[in-house]
Motif scaffolding. Sequence first.
Motif, PDB file in Angstrom:
ATOM      1  N   MET A  73      28.444 -26.180  -3.901  1.00 49.74           N
ATOM      2  CA  MET A  73      28.641 -24.226  -4.956  1.00 49.74           C
ATOM      3  C   MET A  73      28.481 -24.367  -5.979  1.00 49.74           C
ATOM      4  SD  MET A  73      32.338 -22.280  -4.130  1.00 49.74           S
ATOM      5  CE  MET A  73      32.848 -23.111  -5.679  1.00 49.74           C
ATOM      6  N   TYR A  74      28.639 -25.253  -6.936  1.00 48.74           N
ATOM      7  CA  TYR A  74      28.434 -24.916  -8.362  1.00 48.74           C
ATOM      8  C   TYR A  74      26.630 -25.263  -8.460  1.00 48.74           C
ATOM      9  CZ  TYR A  74      33.227 -25.314  -8.845  1.00 48.74           C
ATOM     10  OH  TYR A  74      34.733 -25.550  -8.996  1.00 48.74           O
ATOM     11  N   ALA A  75      26.351 -25.902  -7.867  1.00 47.50           N
ATOM     12  CA  ALA A  75      24.419 -26.040  -7.281  1.00 47.50           C
ATOM     13  C   ALA A  75      23.767 -24.697  -6.415  1.00 47.50           C
ATOM     14  CB  ALA A  75      24.215 -27.351  -6.918  1.00 47.50           C
ATOM     15  N   SER A  76      24.627 -23.606  -6.349  1.00 46.39           N
ATOM     16  CA  SER A  76      23.770 -23.088  -5.814  1.00 46.39           C
ATOM     17  C   SER A  76      23.632 -21.708  -5.639  1.00 46.39           C
ATOM     18  CB  SER A  76      24.562 -23.245  -3.618  1.00 46.39           C
ATOM     19  OG  SER A  76      24.213 -24.694  -3.553  1.00 46.39           O
ATOM     20  N   GLY A  77      23.813 -21.873  -7.099  1.00 47.28           N
ATOM     21  CA  GLY A  77      23.974 -20.230  -7.688  1.00 47.28           C
ATOM     22  C   GLY A  77      25.087 -18.890  -7.417  1.00 47.28           C
ATOM     23  N   VAL A  78      26.343 -19.057  -7.147  1.00 45.52           N
ATOM     24  CA  VAL A  78      27.186 -18.654  -6.192  1.00 45.52           C
ATOM     25  C   VAL A  78      27.401 -17.852  -7.595  1.00 45.52           C
ATOM     26  CG1 VAL A  78      29.223 -18.053  -6.127  1.00 45.52           C
ATOM     27  CG2 VAL A  78      27.577 -19.908  -4.305  1.00 45.52           C
ATOM     28  N   MET A  79      27.683 -18.498  -9.009  1.00 49.08           N
ATOM     29  CA  MET A  79      28.541 -17.945 -10.154  1.00 49.08           C
ATOM     30  C   MET A  79      27.491 -17.098 -10.924  1.00 49.08           C
ATOM     31  SD  MET A  79      30.710 -19.568  -8.678  1.00 49.08           S
ATOM     32  CE  MET A  79      30.436 -21.466  -9.441  1.00 49.08           C
ATOM     33  N   PHE A  80      25.746 -17.793 -10.875  1.00 51.98           N
ATOM     34  CA  PHE A  80      25.072 -17.590 -12.289  1.00 51.98           C
ATOM     35  C   PHE A  80      24.007 -17.729 -11.369  1.00 51.98           C
ATOM     36  CE2 PHE A  80      26.055 -22.054 -11.475  1.00 51.98           C
ATOM     37  CZ  PHE A  80      24.398 -22.484 -10.964  1.00 51.98           C
TER      38      PHE A  80
ATOM     39  N   PRO B  52      21.699  -8.399 -15.006  1.00 51.86           N
ATOM     40  CA  PRO B  52      21.985  -7.487 -15.510  1.00 51.86           C
ATOM     41  C   PRO B  52      23.993  -6.811 -15.589  1.00 51.86           C
ATOM     42  CG  PRO B  52      20.336  -6.483 -13.918  1.00 51.86           C
ATOM     43  CD  PRO B  52      20.588  -7.688 -13.947  1.00 51.86           C
ATOM     44  N   SER B  53      24.836  -6.976 -16.816  1.00 55.33           N
ATOM     45  CA  SER B  53      25.988  -7.112 -16.062  1.00 55.33           C
ATOM     46  C   SER B  53      26.494  -5.523 -15.291  1.00 55.33           C
ATOM     47  CB  SER B  53      25.956  -6.165 -17.493  1.00 55.33           C
ATOM     48  OG  SER B  53      25.662  -4.596 -17.889  1.00 55.33           O
ATOM     49  N   ASP B  54      25.674  -4.447 -14.727  1.00 53.11           N
ATOM     50  CA  ASP B  54      26.575  -3.591 -14.146  1.00 53.11           C
ATOM     51  C   ASP B  54      26.626  -3.621 -12.195  1.00 53.11           C
ATOM     52  OD1 ASP B  54      23.634  -3.736 -14.385  1.00 53.11           O
ATOM     53  OD2 ASP B  54      23.648  -1.520 -13.169  1.00 53.11           O
ATOM     54  N   ILE B  55      25.091  -5.504 -12.311  1.00 60.10           N
ATOM     55  CA  ILE B  55      25.304  -5.652 -11.163  1.00 60.10           C
ATOM     56  C   ILE B  55      26.414  -7.292 -11.103  1.00 60.10           C
ATOM     57  CG2 ILE B  55      23.558  -4.750 -10.514  1.00 60.10           C
ATOM     58  CD1 ILE B  55      21.915  -6.962 -10.483  1.00 60.10           C
ATOM     59  N   TYR B  56      26.564  -7.558 -12.313  1.00 57.11           N
ATOM     60  CA  TYR B  56      27.249  -8.582 -11.457  1.00 57.11           C
ATOM     61  C   TYR B  56      28.423  -9.010 -10.975  1.00 57.11           C
ATOM     62  CZ  TYR B  56      28.897 -13.668 -12.822  1.00 57.11           C
ATOM     63  OH  TYR B  56      29.090 -14.495 -13.253  1.00 57.11           O
ATOM     64  N   VAL B  57      29.306  -8.264 -11.197  1.00 57.19           N
ATOM     65  CA  VAL B  57      30.623  -7.735 -10.083  1.00 57.19           C
ATOM     66  C   VAL B  57      30.338  -7.674  -8.337  1.00 57.19           C
ATOM     67  CG1 VAL B  57      32.410  -6.650  -9.318  1.00 57.19           C
ATOM     68  CG2 VAL B  57      31.824  -6.777 -12.014  1.00 57.19           C
ATOM     69  N   PRO B  58      29.034  -7.619  -8.188  1.00 57.00           N
ATOM     70  CA  PRO B  58      28.940  -7.147  -6.618  1.00 57.00           C
ATOM     71  C   PRO B  58      27.608  -8.910  -6.415  1.00 57.00           C
ATOM     72  CG  PRO B  58      27.254  -5.897  -7.973  1.00 57.00           C
ATOM     73  CD  PRO B  58      28.623  -6.132  -8.387  1.00 57.00           C
ATOM     74  N   PHE B  59      26.942  -8.926  -7.609  1.00 56.52           N
ATOM     75  CA  PHE B  59      26.358 -10.288  -7.684  1.00 56.52           C
ATOM     76  C   PHE B  59      27.087 -11.439  -7.084  1.00 56.52           C
ATOM     77  CE2 PHE B  59      24.926 -14.329  -9.227  1.00 56.52           C
ATOM     78  CZ  PHE B  59      23.223 -14.475  -8.790  1.00 56.52           C
ATOM     79  N   LEU B  60      28.111 -11.427  -7.965  1.00 62.26           N
ATOM     80  CA  LEU B  60      29.497 -12.305  -8.005  1.00 62.26           C
ATOM     81  C   LEU B  60      29.991 -12.629  -6.382  1.00 62.26           C
ATOM     82  CD1 LEU B  60      31.034 -14.965  -9.149  1.00 62.26           C
ATOM     83  CD2 LEU B  60      32.647 -13.286  -9.960  1.00 62.26           C
TER      84      LEU B  60
END
Length: 308
Positions: A224-231, A101-109
Amino acid sequence: MSQVLHTPPPAPVPPAAEDDLPALAARHGLTVSGARPTLPGYVRELWARRHFILAFSRAKLTAQYSQAKLGQLWQVATPLLNAAVYFFIFGLLLGARKGIPSDIYVPFLVTGVFVFTFTQSSVLAGVRAISGNLGLVRALHFPRAALPVSFALQQLQQLLFSMVVLVVVVMAFGSMPALSWLLVIPALLLQFVFNTGLALLFARLGSSTPDLAQLMPFVLRTWMYASGVMFSIQARLADKDVPPWLADVLQWNPAAVYMDLVRFAMIDDYGSSYLPPHVWAFAAGWALLAGVIGFVYFWKAEETYGRG
């Protein structure tokens, strides 16, 4: 008529056989300098230096940004700037927000960046724990494991500073404090044990292979790229034809597990559907595995640190 008495010279004492030297040293209370103690004895020595470990980690944390004008603010500013860069590149340009959800992407990231940085910094500090402190290692007698442990503890203290900012970010996007936030404590404690085990393991490797310090940033960046930091790993795998074993490896790798637990605890809309099954069991298992293997592996080479 006087008689001269000749006393026969004493019979020469045969030199001690080489096999008798340890027994001779033991009789006189001599021990091998820098000898490796037993594993239980090593644990006791390390516990006896707990005050040194804590003081050393605090001193390193204070000195880390002592030359910068903003000082300790960089402890928080650095991961925040990284999160801002990742949001621009991955969130806006590459569409990594898919499935979140777009409203939680920032805290997710931000949560992912902070939690992964905890592991990343612990490993990098561990690689240089012995090779970067040879003067201290050669000058003083203490269990060498105190150094990588203190560096992992330093990174934990730095993460706690960052958590204040993370709380503000999460609340700004609608997630209010709840009982689930208490789950952050066991999640970070398990991650700390895992990080300490990795720091100990790489401290031994780095003590004999200094070039490892140059290689590890590339390895950690790949991790890091394989661990879902950004997605979201689940969202990315949903429309991909990937082997089941690869999906399991990506979701159950320790970095992803600890990030998911902290996200689940702090972000309201990040529910259990985002978590792989048995996630707490995997978190405890990774911590136990890395902690025990790293500690024993480091202890095995205790006599070699600082030699040569």
